[in-house]
Design a protein around this motif. Structure first.
Motif, PDB file in Angstrom:
ATOM      1  N   GLU A  31       0.834  -1.210   0.000  1.00  0.00           N
ATOM      2  CA  GLU A  31       0.000   0.000   0.000  1.00  0.00           C
ATOM      3  C   GLU A  31       0.863   1.252   0.000  1.00  0.00           C
ATOM      4  O   GLU A  31       0.597   2.205  -0.739  1.00  0.00           O
ATOM      5  CB  GLU A  31      -0.918   0.010   1.230  1.00  0.00           C
ATOM      6  CG  GLU A  31      -2.013  -1.004   1.197  1.00  0.00           C
ATOM      7  CD  GLU A  31      -2.805  -1.030   2.494  1.00  0.00           C
ATOM      8  OE1 GLU A  31      -3.999  -1.360   2.423  1.00  0.00           O
ATOM      9  OE2 GLU A  31      -2.246  -0.725   3.573  1.00  0.00           O
TER      10      GLU A  31
ATOM     11  N   ILE B 219       0.763   4.177  -2.761  1.00  0.00           N
ATOM     12  CA  ILE B 219       0.396   5.539  -2.356  1.00  0.00           C
ATOM     13  C   ILE B 219       1.509   6.532  -2.718  1.00  0.00           C
ATOM     14  O   ILE B 219       1.244   7.612  -3.254  1.00  0.00           O
ATOM     15  CB  ILE B 219       0.063   5.589  -0.849  1.00  0.00           C
ATOM     16  CG1 ILE B 219      -1.239   4.833  -0.583  1.00  0.00           C
ATOM     17  CG2 ILE B 219      -0.014   7.021  -0.341  1.00  0.00           C
ATOM     18  CD1 ILE B 219      -1.454   4.474   0.874  1.00  0.00           C
TER      19      ILE B 219
ATOM     20  N   ALA C  74      -3.631  13.635  -1.642  1.00  0.00           N
ATOM     21  CA  ALA C  74      -3.689  12.213  -2.007  1.00  0.00           C
ATOM     22  C   ALA C  74      -2.867  11.369  -1.042  1.00  0.00           C
ATOM     23  O   ALA C  74      -3.303  10.282  -0.629  1.00  0.00           O
ATOM     24  CB  ALA C  74      -3.195  12.018  -3.431  1.00  0.00           C
TER      25      ALA C  74
ATOM     26  N   GLY D  11      -4.682   8.830   1.301  1.00  0.00           N
ATOM     27  CA  GLY D  11      -4.297   7.464   0.963  1.00  0.00           C
ATOM     28  C   GLY D  11      -3.653   6.735   2.120  1.00  0.00           C
ATOM     29  O   GLY D  11      -4.022   5.607   2.459  1.00  0.00           O
TER      30      GLY D  11
ATOM     31  N   VAL E  48      -7.342   5.362   3.335  1.00  0.00           N
ATOM     32  CA  VAL E  48      -7.532   4.282   2.362  1.00  0.00           C
ATOM     33  C   VAL E  48      -6.695   3.046   2.711  1.00  0.00           C
ATOM     34  O   VAL E  48      -7.173   1.912   2.602  1.00  0.00           O
ATOM     35  CB  VAL E  48      -7.229   4.773   0.930  1.00  0.00           C
ATOM     36  CG1 VAL E  48      -7.322   3.637  -0.077  1.00  0.00           C
ATOM     37  CG2 VAL E  48      -8.173   5.906   0.563  1.00  0.00           C
TER      38      VAL E  48
END
Length: 160
Positions: free
Chosen positions: A79, A83, A102, A106, A110
């Motif tokens: 991840e 990201i 972001a 993220g 996320v």
């Protein structure tokens, strides 16, 4: 990849390891500065290499922390790689403000979603505030460092 580029990438991974040793406990999570060097590495490398630096940085940070989530750290490393890859893509596309948003969303929200299902909703909600704070601190430190690193490297480009 040239030897110089490989050595510089290794330096950023090492800096991630050092940042991973700087831990501030926060509930069930801890804040570590392992992502900061990867965010700064965007000045020197393409998105895939910056993502790789972030993934290795997380794994080394997790090792120093005792691997509290065991094999789930492999998921987190992937991840982080994705990201920070997106962060680098946005940076290279000139989306200087969007890249920070972001990264924080993220990394802070996320990335925790799979653990809602893999561990528990309670873990997800308990980890969320710490992850958002950690992502914000990593982004903030990187944002402060980028102009100085750019100037010191003699690079031409946009650091923000």
């Amino acid at each position: 990849m040239t030897t110089k580029k490989l050595a510089l990438a290794a330096l950023f991974i090492s800096l991630s390891a050092i940042g991973g040793m700087i831990k501030i406990p926060l509930g069930i999570a801890s804040i570590a500065l392992d992502a900061t060097p990867a965010l700064v590495a965007v000045l020197f490398f393409s998105a895939p290499l910056v993502g790789t630096i972030a993934a290795f940085g997380h794994l080394i940070s997790a090792l120093f922390g005792g691997m509290p989530l065991g094999p789930f750290h492999l998921i987190i490393a992937i991840e982080m790689g994705v990201i920070v890859w997106l962060f680098a893509k946005l940076h290279h596309a000139g989306k200087y403000r969007l890249k920070w948003v972001a990264f924080i969303i993220g990394n802070g929200v996320v990335a925790a979603v799979p653990f809602y299902f893999l561990l528990s909703p309670a873990f997800f909600y308990a980890a969320l505030p710490g992850l958002l704070i950690a992502a914000s601190i990593n982004a903030g430190v990187a944002a402060l460092l980028l102009p100085y690193v750019l100037k010191a490297s003699g690079g031409s480009g946009h650091a923000t």
